[in-house]
Design a protein around this motif. Structure first.
Motif, PDB file in Angstrom:
ATOM      1  N   VAL A  58       0.998  -1.088   0.078  1.00 22.76           N
ATOM      2  CA  VAL A  58      -0.021  -0.138   0.035  1.00 22.76           C
ATOM      3  C   VAL A  58       1.047   1.235  -0.046  1.00 22.76           C
ATOM      4  O   VAL A  58       1.801   1.166   0.804  1.00 22.76           O
ATOM      5  CB  VAL A  58      -0.946   0.079   1.206  1.00 22.76           C
ATOM      6  CG1 VAL A  58      -1.919   1.255   1.134  1.00 22.76           C
ATOM      7  CG2 VAL A  58      -1.773  -1.067   1.385  1.00 22.76           C
ATOM      8  N   ARG A  59       0.735   2.318  -1.034  1.00 22.82           N
ATOM      9  CA  ARG A  59       1.559   3.189  -0.990  1.00 22.82           C
ATOM     10  C   ARG A  59       0.730   4.495  -1.118  1.00 22.82           C
ATOM     11  O   ARG A  59      -0.214   4.676  -1.903  1.00 22.82           O
ATOM     12  CB  ARG A  59       2.334   3.252  -2.372  1.00 22.82           C
ATOM     13  CG  ARG A  59       3.202   2.104  -2.394  1.00 22.82           C
ATOM     14  CD  ARG A  59       3.914   1.612  -3.735  1.00 22.82           C
ATOM     15  NE  ARG A  59       4.839   2.917  -3.890  1.00 22.82           N
ATOM     16  CZ  ARG A  59       5.079   3.614  -4.978  1.00 22.82           C
ATOM     17  NH1 ARG A  59       4.175   3.665  -5.794  1.00 22.82           N
ATOM     18  NH2 ARG A  59       5.844   4.622  -4.838  1.00 22.82           N
ATOM     19  N   SER A  60       1.056   5.721  -0.578  1.00 22.81           N
ATOM     20  CA  SER A  60       0.361   6.961  -0.566  1.00 22.81           C
ATOM     21  C   SER A  60       1.289   8.020   0.069  1.00 22.81           C
ATOM     22  O   SER A  60       2.297   7.646   0.999  1.00 22.81           O
ATOM     23  CB  SER A  60      -0.851   6.925   0.308  1.00 22.81           C
ATOM     24  OG  SER A  60      -1.452   8.109   0.359  1.00 22.81           O
ATOM     25  N   ARG A  61       1.144   9.248  -0.255  1.00 21.58           N
ATOM     26  CA  ARG A  61       2.060  10.271   0.287  1.00 21.58           C
ATOM     27  C   ARG A  61       1.169  10.758   1.590  1.00 21.58           C
ATOM     28  O   ARG A  61       1.618  11.699   2.373  1.00 21.58           O
ATOM     29  CB  ARG A  61       2.200  11.488  -0.736  1.00 21.58           C
ATOM     30  CG  ARG A  61       3.263  11.110  -1.783  1.00 21.58           C
ATOM     31  CD  ARG A  61       3.440  12.236  -2.636  1.00 21.58           C
ATOM     32  NE  ARG A  61       4.582  12.098  -3.415  1.00 21.58           N
ATOM     33  CZ  ARG A  61       4.784  11.482  -4.475  1.00 21.58           C
ATOM     34  NH1 ARG A  61       3.636  10.954  -5.143  1.00 21.58           N
ATOM     35  NH2 ARG A  61       6.193  11.331  -5.343  1.00 21.58           N
ATOM     36  N   ASP A  62      -0.002  10.422   1.811  1.00 21.24           N
ATOM     37  CA  ASP A  62      -0.777  10.858   2.894  1.00 21.24           C
ATOM     38  C   ASP A  62      -0.535   9.789   4.118  1.00 21.24           C
ATOM     39  O   ASP A  62      -1.365   8.585   3.988  1.00 21.24           O
ATOM     40  CB  ASP A  62      -2.242  10.924   2.414  1.00 21.24           C
ATOM     41  CG  ASP A  62      -3.319  11.593   3.522  1.00 21.24           C
ATOM     42  OD1 ASP A  62      -3.240  11.140   4.810  1.00 21.24           O
ATOM     43  OD2 ASP A  62      -4.049  12.552   3.325  1.00 21.24           O
ATOM     44  N   GLU A  63      -0.304   9.859   5.087  1.00 24.58           N
ATOM     45  CA  GLU A  63       0.192   9.293   6.198  1.00 24.58           C
ATOM     46  C   GLU A  63      -1.207   8.369   6.612  1.00 24.58           C
ATOM     47  O   GLU A  63      -1.418   7.436   7.091  1.00 24.58           O
ATOM     48  CB  GLU A  63       1.015   9.714   7.241  1.00 24.58           C
ATOM     49  CG  GLU A  63       1.289   8.573   8.290  1.00 24.58           C
ATOM     50  CD  GLU A  63       2.125   9.091   9.341  1.00 24.58           C
ATOM     51  OE1 GLU A  63       2.794   8.561  10.220  1.00 24.58           O
ATOM     52  OE2 GLU A  63       2.852  10.518   9.523  1.00 24.58           O
ATOM     53  N   ALA A  64      -2.398   9.510   7.007  1.00 23.23           N
ATOM     54  CA  ALA A  64      -3.425   8.910   7.535  1.00 23.23           C
ATOM     55  C   ALA A  64      -4.379   7.938   6.629  1.00 23.23           C
ATOM     56  O   ALA A  64      -4.617   6.959   6.945  1.00 23.23           O
ATOM     57  CB  ALA A  64      -4.348  10.309   7.815  1.00 23.23           C
ATOM     58  N   ARG A  65      -4.149   8.533   5.273  1.00 20.78           N
ATOM     59  CA  ARG A  65      -4.892   7.558   4.163  1.00 20.78           C
ATOM     60  C   ARG A  65      -4.151   6.168   4.097  1.00 20.78           C
ATOM     61  O   ARG A  65      -4.865   5.089   3.775  1.00 20.78           O
ATOM     62  CB  ARG A  65      -5.190   8.255   2.928  1.00 20.78           C
ATOM     63  CG  ARG A  65      -6.010   9.560   2.860  1.00 20.78           C
ATOM     64  CD  ARG A  65      -7.271   8.971   3.402  1.00 20.78           C
ATOM     65  NE  ARG A  65      -8.273   8.349   2.398  1.00 20.78           N
ATOM     66  CZ  ARG A  65      -9.441   7.874   2.332  1.00 20.78           C
ATOM     67  NH1 ARG A  65      -9.853   7.580   3.473  1.00 20.78           N
ATOM     68  NH2 ARG A  65     -10.105   7.130   1.261  1.00 20.78           N
ATOM     69  N   LEU A  66      -2.876   6.265   4.164  1.00 18.40           N
ATOM     70  CA  LEU A  66      -2.030   4.964   4.015  1.00 18.40           C
ATOM     71  C   LEU A  66      -2.472   4.198   5.175  1.00 18.40           C
ATOM     72  O   LEU A  66      -2.826   2.828   5.000  1.00 18.40           O
ATOM     73  CB  LEU A  66      -0.633   5.411   4.005  1.00 18.40           C
ATOM     74  CG  LEU A  66       0.266   4.184   4.167  1.00 18.40           C
ATOM     75  CD1 LEU A  66       0.242   3.267   3.016  1.00 18.40           C
ATOM     76  CD2 LEU A  66       1.849   4.466   4.809  1.00 18.40           C
TER      77      LEU A  66
END
Length: 245
Positions: free
Chosen positions: A221-229
């Motif tokens: 799982v990859r995202s720049r948004d820590e919360a959404r990650l």
């Protein structure tokens, strides 16, 4: 309204007949991908072309118009088939000649008696280019516009990337989490698709592997948004737990 951070993109162009023939394995692209990821720069495309001027010019012009940065490797050495510098000059529509700055760099390593015609080819730089220092062998790379032209030898390319890094615009670093599924990829495909639909802004990938226990899958799982990650990763774990029931 929250301002969306700018996405910085890049492409890699590996140049060389030896790569396409299989004589040389391209390790540079993987290194550059990791290097850029750590700077928050998204590598969007990687190409390999032969030592052919037309192919190099076409690829460079396509990539430099599409991405924030282009990084090329190979073809700036002393031999007759090292034609990258000439191709870059043609792509940008500028002249090329021995650059006094590059000549001075070569002279730091070679006495005048050893500055052969072949070695002097490494001092031919397109007009208007900035040099990329090479602390290992002194022969420089160069930058024209948004294109960074580097050596193909991995150790030298890596040294050049260290020189380039402070000049690059960087973005928000991509965060990632890997989750062992303890299930085969085909078994999780449909429910994982549903998780992806629930988190369209998060990149979710499945990567099969096998070990002593048999076939398995890692979900990344990859995202720049820590919360959404964190939310997406938890949704993956809940999905996997429900499958095991």
């Amino acid at each position: 309204m929250t301002e969306t951070p700018e996405t910085i993109t890049a492409a890699v162009l590996a140049i060389g007949d030896e790569i396409l023939s299989g004589r040389t394995r391209d390790t540079n692209t993987g290194y550059i991908a990791t290097f850029l990821t750590n700077l928050g720069i998204d590598l969007k495309e990687a190409r390999t072309v032969a030592d052919d001027e037309e192919a190099i010019v076409e690829a460079v012009n396509a990539l430099r118009s599409r991405y924030t940065y282009v990084f090329t490797t190979g073809g700036i050495g002393p031999t007759h088939d090292d034609i990258t510098a000439d191709a870059m000059a043609r792509a940008f529509g500028v002249g090329i000649d021995h650059d006094p700055r590059a000549v001075a760099m070569l002279k730091e390593r070679f006495p005048d008696t050893e500055l052969t015609e072949g070695r002097m080819r490494m001092a031919r730089i397109p007009d208007g280019a900035d040099l990329i220092a090479n602390k290992l062998s002194k022969a420089p790379g160069f930058r024209l516009g948004n294109v960074h032209v580097m050596a193909g030898v991995p150790s030298i390319m890596q040294a050049m990337m260290d020189e380039i890094a402070p000049t690059l615009r960087t973005g928000v670093v991509m965060l990632s989490e890997s989750i062992r599924a303890d299930a085969k990829e085909g078994d999780i495909a449909v429910p994982l698709r549903d998780v992806q639909k629930a988190f369209p802004e998060v990149a979710i990938g499945s990567y099969p592997f096998s070990d002593e226990k048999g076939f398995n899958t890692n979900v990344v799982v990859r995202s720049r948004d820590e919360a959404r990650l964190a939310e997406a990763a938890e949704a993956v774990r809940v999905m996997l737990a429900e499958l095991k029931r």
